[in-house]
Structure formats: C-alpha cells, structure tokens
Design an enzyme around this catalytic site. Structure first.
Site, PDB file in Angstrom:
ATOM      1  CG  HIS A   1      -5.212  -0.444   6.247  1.00 28.75           C
ATOM      2  ND1 HIS A   1      -6.588  -0.349   6.304  1.00 28.75           N
ATOM      3  CD2 HIS A   1      -4.964  -1.639   5.646  1.00 28.75           C
ATOM      4  CE1 HIS A   1      -7.127  -1.427   5.756  1.00 28.75           C
ATOM      5  NE2 HIS A   1      -6.156  -2.231   5.362  1.00 28.75           N
TER       6      HIS A   1
ATOM      7  CD  GLU B   1      -3.133  -0.981   0.474  1.00 37.32           C
ATOM      8  OE1 GLU B   1      -3.277   0.056  -0.188  1.00 37.32           O
ATOM      9  OE2 GLU B   1      -3.958  -1.921   0.476  1.00 37.32           O
TER      10      GLU B   1
ATOM     11  CG  HIS C   1     -10.394  -3.422   3.210  1.00 42.98           C
ATOM     12  ND1 HIS C   1      -9.699  -3.059   2.091  1.00 42.98           N
ATOM     13  CD2 HIS C   1      -9.446  -3.834   4.086  1.00 42.98           C
ATOM     14  CE1 HIS C   1      -8.403  -3.269   2.271  1.00 42.98           C
ATOM     15  NE2 HIS C   1      -8.224  -3.730   3.480  1.00 42.98           N
TER      16      HIS C   1
ATOM     17  CG  HIS D   1      -8.042  -5.929   7.924  1.00 44.58           C
ATOM     18  ND1 HIS D   1      -7.718  -7.062   7.226  1.00 44.58           N
ATOM     19  CD2 HIS D   1      -7.716  -4.881   7.118  1.00 44.58           C
ATOM     20  CE1 HIS D   1      -7.208  -6.722   6.041  1.00 44.58           C
ATOM     21  NE2 HIS D   1      -7.191  -5.400   5.963  1.00 44.58           N
TER      22      HIS D   1
END
Ligand code: 2HA
Ligand code: ZN
Length: 285
Positions: free
Chosen positions: A156, A133, A228, A158
């Site tokens: 980021h 990413e 996501h 989950h």
C-alpha cells in the site's frame, strides 16, 4: 508451554540466515527507497507484507508454535501456521530503506489462525509492532492463499499522481479511471490487462475498506482508494511497485497533456483491440 527466550533469539538469527529471506530483505530496502524517493510514502505512509511461509519447513514452523501470542480480532484459519514479513507500525519507508531489519517484523500466525506471535530479537515487548493495517493484510493473504494464487506480496502506498486523479470531477469510478489510464500508452494494457480497481472513499484503516478491497481484488491486482492511495498484490515487492509505477506514469502523461490546455487523444478502440489480441512479448499472468 512458552518457549525459552534463548531459543527465540536463535530463531530470529535462523530467519535472517535463510538466503531467500536475505534476498527479500535486499528487495525491501530497494523498493522502500523508491517509494520514499517518489514521494509516495510521506511521514509513516504506506505499508507492505510478504508471505514467506514457503521458505520454511514444517519442522521449522513447529519451533514457533510455543511462544507468546497476541490475539487477533478475527480468525484467519486459512493462513494458520503462516509466516509474514510486515512493515512496522509508525515506521518511515525512508528508515526501512536504510535499515530494513530494524523496521519490519516477522509475524507467525498460530495453528488456529486466532493470534500472532512477533518474532523479535529483544527480550520482553518487541520494539517493532506490525503495521496498523495488519488486519487488511491478513485478510488479503488469506484470500490469496485460499485461491492458491502465486501472489505473495501486498503493498500500500500514497501514489501522488493517482490520488490527484481521484480528486478530479468524473474520476470517482473504475470505468473513467481505466479509460484514461489504459488509454495513455500501450504498455498499460499490456501489463495491467484487467485494469485498475476503484474503491470510493472510506475512513482509512477500517473494516469497511478491508472488505471492499477483498471484493475488488477478485478481478484486479491493483486498486485505487479514492483520495487516499493504492494497493497492489503481486509475486514480489518489486513487481507490486512496478504496477503502481506504471499507473502513476499513465496519470503523469494525462496531466501533462491537460496542462497544455488540450485533451489527450488517447489510444483508439482499434489500437487497444490490437493490444488485447496480441501475444505479450513479456509473459504476464
Ligand atoms: O501505514 O498509509 O493507510 C499508514 C497508511 C495507512
Ligand atoms: Zn495509506
């Protein structure tokens, strides 16, 4: 001219000797451990980056400018000559927690913003490459830098509770998510007054999700990516984690209420108005 390998090894040693870098690495170990313990980083899920350019002098950055570079698909002239810590591609957060230095990489963006150099401790190809990413992280850092924002970190993860929320009917929009998340507890509105941003489902790792994220970050510091996960920008990795943790707690309160068969009553409009008009006990920008 390409720098010689011994200098390169010295530079890595120099990086780790900076007390600011040491303290960031301690925080990396702590926060990635939390992400794993919370179950928000299964397998190789999640990634993070930290802009550490301000820890270095121009002279120190000059030393990095003659090493081998990997081309970038896009130009990031706004963050030329910047230095980042970024999680390694394919690494597990549980491994980062145990051995942060072996699972992250330092990358330096060249003076044109068109390529990056991985500052590695080994000869030849670096063992740890930046997260897949990378492009999304660089695009966000470029915007933060251009806005002279105090936020230096992109995280980021989950976040299970928030992903679950986006699977429910009616939760595919920012309004409904904020009605629920900010309605569960006064602290949510206190610490996340702008609410959470929402991006409908797009294939992970694509340019589309990166572009949408840049747009939503104009007005938010935390974003939910439908089905996501989440993205947070903050001054430190610990604060980015705090924001996701707070939102996850709100979702848990919601699910707990719903599991009894009742709808949560939520904070009233008067109560939320009172919070908005009060002076926060802990300063927050
Ligand atoms: O880093 O979470 O979305 C792995 C991911 C990609
Ligand atoms: Zn992900």
């Amino acid at each position: 001219m390409i720098g010689n390998i011994d200098n390169l090894l010295n530079i890595l040693t120099d990086l780790f000797q900076k007390k600011e870098v040491q303290s960031i690495m301690k925080e990396v170990a702590e926060v990635t451990g939390y992400l794993w313990d919370r179950g928000w980083a299964e397998r190789n899920a999640g990634n993070f980056s930290i802009n550490i350019t301000e820890v270095f002098t121009n002279k120190e950055l000059d030393k990095l400018s003659s090493y081998p570079f990997y081309p970038l698909k896009k130009e990031y002239s706004g963050i030329a000559r910047s230095l980042f810590i970024i999680s390694g591609a394919g690494t597990r957060m549980r491994q980062v927690a145990k051995n942060p230095t072996g699972n992250i990489c330092f990358i330096y963006i060249n003076s044109a913003g068109t390529a990056y150099h991985i500052i590695g401790g080994e000869k030849g190809e670096p063992a740890i490459k930046p997260s897949s990413e990378l492009a999304t992280h660089l695009a966000i850092h470029q915007v933060l830098h251009q806005k002279k924002a105090t936020e230096k970190v992109v995280l980021h993860a989950h976040v299970t509770e928030l992903i679950a929320l986006t699977h429910l009917p009616g939760f595919d929009n920012e309004d409904q998510l904020n009605t629920i998340l900010l309605g569960m507890h006064p602290e949510a509105l206190t610490y996340i007054p702008q609410g959470v941003g929402f991006i409908p489902y797009f294939l992970p790792g694509t340019e589309k999700i990166a572009q949408k994220t840049l747009g939503v970050l104009e007005n938010h510091k935390t974003i939910i990516w439908e089905k996501h996960g989440c993205l947070a920008v903050s001054k430190t990795l610990a604060e980015a984690f705090d924001d996701l943790d707070l939102l996850a707690k709100m979702a848990r309160i919601y699910f707990l209420c719903k599991s009894t068969g009742s709808e949560p009553s939520r904070l009233t409009a008067n109560q939320t108005g009172e919070i908005r008009n009060s002076t926060p006990t802990v300063p927050r920008d």
